[in-house]
Design a protein around this motif. Structure first.
Motif, mmCIF file in Angstrom:
data_model
loop_
_atom_site.group_PDB
_atom_site.id
_atom_site.type_symbol
_atom_site.label_atom_id
_atom_site.label_comp_id
_atom_site.label_asym_id
_atom_site.label_seq_id
_atom_site.Cartn_x
_atom_site.Cartn_y
_atom_site.Cartn_z
ATOM 1 N N ALA A 303 0.761 -1.218 0.105
ATOM 2 C CA ALA A 303 -0.054 0.099 -0.074
ATOM 3 C C ALA A 303 0.897 1.261 -0.022
ATOM 4 C CB ALA A 303 -0.946 0.113 1.274
ATOM 5 N N TYR A 304 0.263 2.326 -0.444
ATOM 6 C CA TYR A 304 0.946 3.800 -0.282
ATOM 7 C C TYR A 304 0.047 4.605 -0.331
ATOM 8 C CZ TYR A 304 0.278 5.663 -5.166
ATOM 9 O OH TYR A 304 -0.461 6.288 -6.032
ATOM 10 N N ALA A 305 0.345 5.802 0.320
ATOM 11 C CA ALA A 305 -0.635 6.931 0.733
ATOM 12 C C ALA A 305 -0.228 8.035 -0.014
ATOM 13 C CB ALA A 305 -0.699 7.320 2.180
ATOM 14 N N ALA A 306 -1.329 8.870 -0.548
ATOM 15 C CA ALA A 306 -1.261 10.065 -1.190
ATOM 16 C C ALA A 306 -1.646 11.233 -0.201
ATOM 17 C CB ALA A 306 -1.730 10.253 -2.557
ATOM 18 N N ILE A 307 -0.837 12.274 0.407
ATOM 19 C CA ILE A 307 -1.313 13.040 1.447
ATOM 20 C C ILE A 307 -1.243 14.430 0.843
ATOM 21 C CG2 ILE A 307 -1.500 13.597 3.858
ATOM 22 C CD1 ILE A 307 -2.197 10.706 3.506
ATOM 23 N N ALA A 312 -7.997 21.787 -0.805
ATOM 24 C CA ALA A 312 -8.571 21.686 -2.202
ATOM 25 C C ALA A 312 -8.258 20.378 -2.808
ATOM 26 C CB ALA A 312 -7.829 22.914 -2.815
ATOM 27 N N LEU A 313 -7.456 19.641 -2.352
ATOM 28 C CA LEU A 313 -6.953 18.556 -2.846
ATOM 29 C C LEU A 313 -7.443 17.250 -2.236
ATOM 30 C CD1 LEU A 313 -3.344 19.260 -4.097
ATOM 31 C CD2 LEU A 313 -5.497 19.059 -5.485
ATOM 32 N N ASP A 314 -8.478 17.400 -1.339
ATOM 33 C CA ASP A 314 -8.874 16.171 -0.448
ATOM 34 C C ASP A 314 -9.659 15.243 -1.421
ATOM 35 O OD1 ASP A 314 -9.437 15.059 2.074
ATOM 36 O OD2 ASP A 314 -11.656 15.434 1.717
ATOM 37 N N TRP A 315 -10.206 15.670 -2.847
ATOM 38 C CA TRP A 315 -10.732 14.474 -3.605
ATOM 39 C C TRP A 315 -9.598 13.668 -4.350
ATOM 40 C CZ3 TRP A 315 -14.371 11.756 -5.919
ATOM 41 C CH2 TRP A 315 -15.611 11.846 -5.015
ATOM 42 N N PHE A 316 -8.087 14.448 -4.359
ATOM 43 C CA PHE A 316 -7.169 13.788 -5.172
ATOM 44 C C PHE A 316 -6.774 12.418 -4.959
ATOM 45 C CE2 PHE A 316 -2.682 12.874 -5.758
ATOM 46 C CZ PHE A 316 -2.530 13.187 -7.134
ATOM 47 N N PRO A 317 -6.750 12.022 -3.630
ATOM 48 C CA PRO A 317 -6.500 10.382 -3.473
ATOM 49 C C PRO A 317 -7.530 9.633 -4.119
ATOM 50 C CG PRO A 317 -6.121 11.725 -1.594
ATOM 51 C CD PRO A 317 -6.635 12.654 -2.400
ATOM 52 N N LYS A 318 -8.715 9.988 -4.015
ATOM 53 C CA LYS A 318 -9.884 9.303 -4.622
ATOM 54 C C LYS A 318 -9.866 9.002 -6.088
ATOM 55 C CE LYS A 318 -13.193 11.012 -1.076
ATOM 56 N NZ LYS A 318 -14.344 11.752 -0.746
ATOM 57 N N TRP A 319 -9.577 10.316 -6.933
ATOM 58 C CA TRP A 319 -8.900 10.125 -8.217
ATOM 59 C C TRP A 319 -7.950 9.347 -8.351
ATOM 60 C CZ3 TRP A 319 -4.490 11.874 -10.550
ATOM 61 C CH2 TRP A 319 -4.517 11.783 -11.680
ATOM 62 N N LEU A 320 -6.879 9.484 -7.651
ATOM 63 C CA LEU A 320 -5.764 8.503 -7.749
ATOM 64 C C LEU A 320 -5.938 7.217 -7.557
ATOM 65 C CD1 LEU A 320 -2.660 8.651 -8.406
ATOM 66 C CD2 LEU A 320 -2.379 8.910 -5.810
ATOM 67 N N ALA A 350 -6.876 14.542 3.054
ATOM 68 C CA ALA A 350 -6.176 15.929 3.121
ATOM 69 C C ALA A 350 -5.169 15.921 4.654
ATOM 70 C CB ALA A 350 -6.897 17.082 2.900
ATOM 71 N N GLY A 351 -4.007 16.489 4.437
ATOM 72 C CA GLY A 351 -3.274 16.785 5.723
ATOM 73 C C GLY A 351 -3.845 18.215 6.268
ATOM 74 N N SER A 352 -3.881 18.654 7.415
ATOM 75 C CA SER A 352 -3.034 17.966 8.481
ATOM 76 C C SER A 352 -4.225 17.013 9.083
ATOM 77 C CB SER A 352 -2.685 18.690 9.367
ATOM 78 O OG SER A 352 -3.536 19.738 10.139
#
Length: 509
Positions: A303-307, A312-320, A350-352
């Motif tokens: 597994a890996y994580a995109a944080i 504004a990029l909270d939807w980015f991991p879902k797209w990824l 999204a962090g934090s």
């Protein structure tokens, strides 16, 4: 109006940290990956053994790198603002792409008095435009036409009910997005919304005027009742998860203007040119792919994580998640042989905020989970406290990466941080349409690179089809309200029992 691509905004990195590279003014710092010079040499040799440079050339040249479906993967042509000819079987596709750009621009100038837009699509027809609309809404001072942009993907009527309760039927436009125009969830939601328009007192001509489609199946869209001039083409050389650059991205242009949409394309095109023309050792998508390959080979990561340290990029991991796991979640390679490596599980938020959720596992769990930290140098608001808050946000991002890498010793085992947890840092100068486009294209090209390194076809998705086949007889059994369902070729004993339970306790209307 459609001229050469916009240049990147005037940020410059004359100095970057050690172990860092930059492209399109985005900095990638791999210092916490634990990869030394000898390791990098081995990794780049692996890339050459996989004939990665030839693969990249073939992809941009329109070769049929999608072998299982005998197609090119030419989503890069959709953002080719240079208009350099791109040929498929001897025919330049760019005139058709440019025509769609002109039609999108014209539509932006035509819509007056529209209060609501309902974008109906699922998967690749949903994630990209939804992410862009959400992300760009945070850009300080961005021009917005003020329409309420609704995304309807789930067949669960809870989502459509929420949307239809807010929308004004007499000033709503509906965009139905389906490459095949047969996607079950999209088709049923489209019929439900069309009926809502009719039940709300809209005349047939008003409904026709309200419906638009983005599809490769023109005849099906016409049969549904969409006029020819409201249908925007989709091509079979574009995969759904790579389609936001096409008319699938209509909501971006409609909400924020065509110039913003063009900036979005320009950022992606600039990253494509970097990927296409830069030697492997300085190539950001390649370097990012090799860091993940290294961690798979050294630590067997699953597994890996995109944080993204940007709300504004909270939807980015879902797209990824869709990009990586649908592209590269395969058990066999392009030759039909079992794979050594495939896509890890992808997650993030999204962090934090994420620090207060699952970072405990990152720091002290037994698993090693690589992380892509994504940060933005400039605040995403013009609030008076924005600079101070953003400094804290960046401090947390840098501190988490340092703590994960270096760890901490302590006499109390509960206070021990083992360290040696790898991460990348991606630093964007600011977040706007240009850099959002560049970021998405960076990850798209990284996914393609990983596919080449793993010898996986990143452009098909056969694994999603089997469940759809099984759903049809199950739905039929549920619709029958039968209380004696027999196991069959498509319904096993456990599922039959579950159907009986549902038929006796729910779904009775």
């Amino acid at each position: 109006m459609l001229s050469s691509p916009n240049s990147a905004p005037s940020h410059s990195y004359s100095q970057t940290p050690n172990n860092a590279h930059s492209a399109v003014n985005i900095v990638l710092d791999t210092a916490y990956q634990g990869i030394d010079a000898a390791d990098w040499k081995t990794l780049f040799n692996q890339a050459r053994s996989a004939k990665l440079a030839q693969f990249i050339e073939d992809m941009f040249a329109g070769k049929h790198i999608n072998k299982s479906e005998d197609r090119p993967a030419l989503h890069s042509a959709l953002r080719n603002l240079s208009k350099i000819p791109v040929f498929i079987q001897g025919q330049d596709v760019m005139p058709a792409v440019v025509d769609v750009w002109h039609r999108i621009e014209a539509l932006c100038n035509q819509w007056v008095g529209v209060t609501d837009v309902i974008h109906i699509g699922i998967g690749g027809s949903d994630f990209g435009p939804r992410l862009a609309i959400e992300a760009l809404a945070h850009v300080p001072g961005i021009h917005s036409r003020g329409m309420r942009m609704h995304f309807l993907a789930n067949i669960d009527t809870a989502e459509s009910a929420r949307i239809l309760a807010k929308a004004n039927p007499h000033s709503t436009r509906v965009i139905i997005v389906s490459k095949s125009f047969t996607t079950l969830e999209t088709a049923m939601n489209a019929k439900a919304v069309a009926k809502w328009l009719l039940d709300s007192g809209c005349t047939p001509s008003q409904i026709t005027n309200s419906l638009f489609a983005v599809t490769a199946n023109i005849s099906a869209a016409t049969t549904f009742g969409i006029s020819q001039e409201h249908i925007y083409p989709f091509w079979d050389w574009v995969g759904g998860r790579y389609s936001v650059w096409s008319a699938v991205g209509l909501p971006i242009a409609l909400q924020y203007g065509f110039d913003t949409f063009k900036d979005f394309l320009a950022g992606a095109h600039a990253m494509d040119l970097h990927f296409k023309n830069t030697p492997l050792e300085q190539n950001l998508p390649v370097i990012m792919a090799l860091t993940l390959l290294y961690q798979q080979e050294q630590n067997d990561v699953k597994a890996y994580a995109a944080i993204p340290y940007a709300d504004a990029l909270d939807w980015f991991p879902k797209w990824l998640q869709q990009l990586d796991m649908e592209s590269n979640g395969k058990s066999v390679d392009r030759d039909g042989k079992p794979v050594k490596h495939s896509s890890p599980v992808v997650f993030g938020s999204a962090g934090s905020n994420a620090q207060h959720s699952y970072f405990q596992l990152f720091h002290q769990g037994p698993e090693i989970i690589p992380i892509d930290f994504i940060a933005v140098r400039e605040p995403m608001s013009d609030r008076p406290e924005a600079v101070a808050h953003h400094r804290i946000l960046l401090s947390n991002c840098l501190a988490q990466a340092q703590a994960l890498a270096n760890g901490k010793e302590a006499s109390n085992p509960n206070d021990v941080y083992p360290g040696k947890r790898p991460s990348n840092l991606l630093l964007l100068p600011e977040l706007n349409a240009f850099y959002l486009g560049a970021l998405l294209a960076l990850y798209e090209n990284r996914a393609a690179t990983l596919g080449a390194l793993w010898n996986i076809n990143s452009f098909d998705q056969p694994g999603v089809e089997y469940g759809k086949v099984l759903a049809k007889p199950i739905e039929k059994a549920l619709a029958s309200h039968a209380q004696d369902v027999q196991a069959s070729e498509h319904i096993d004993v456990i599922t039959a029992a579950r159907i009986i339970f549902l038929n006796t306790t729910a779904l009775k209307k």
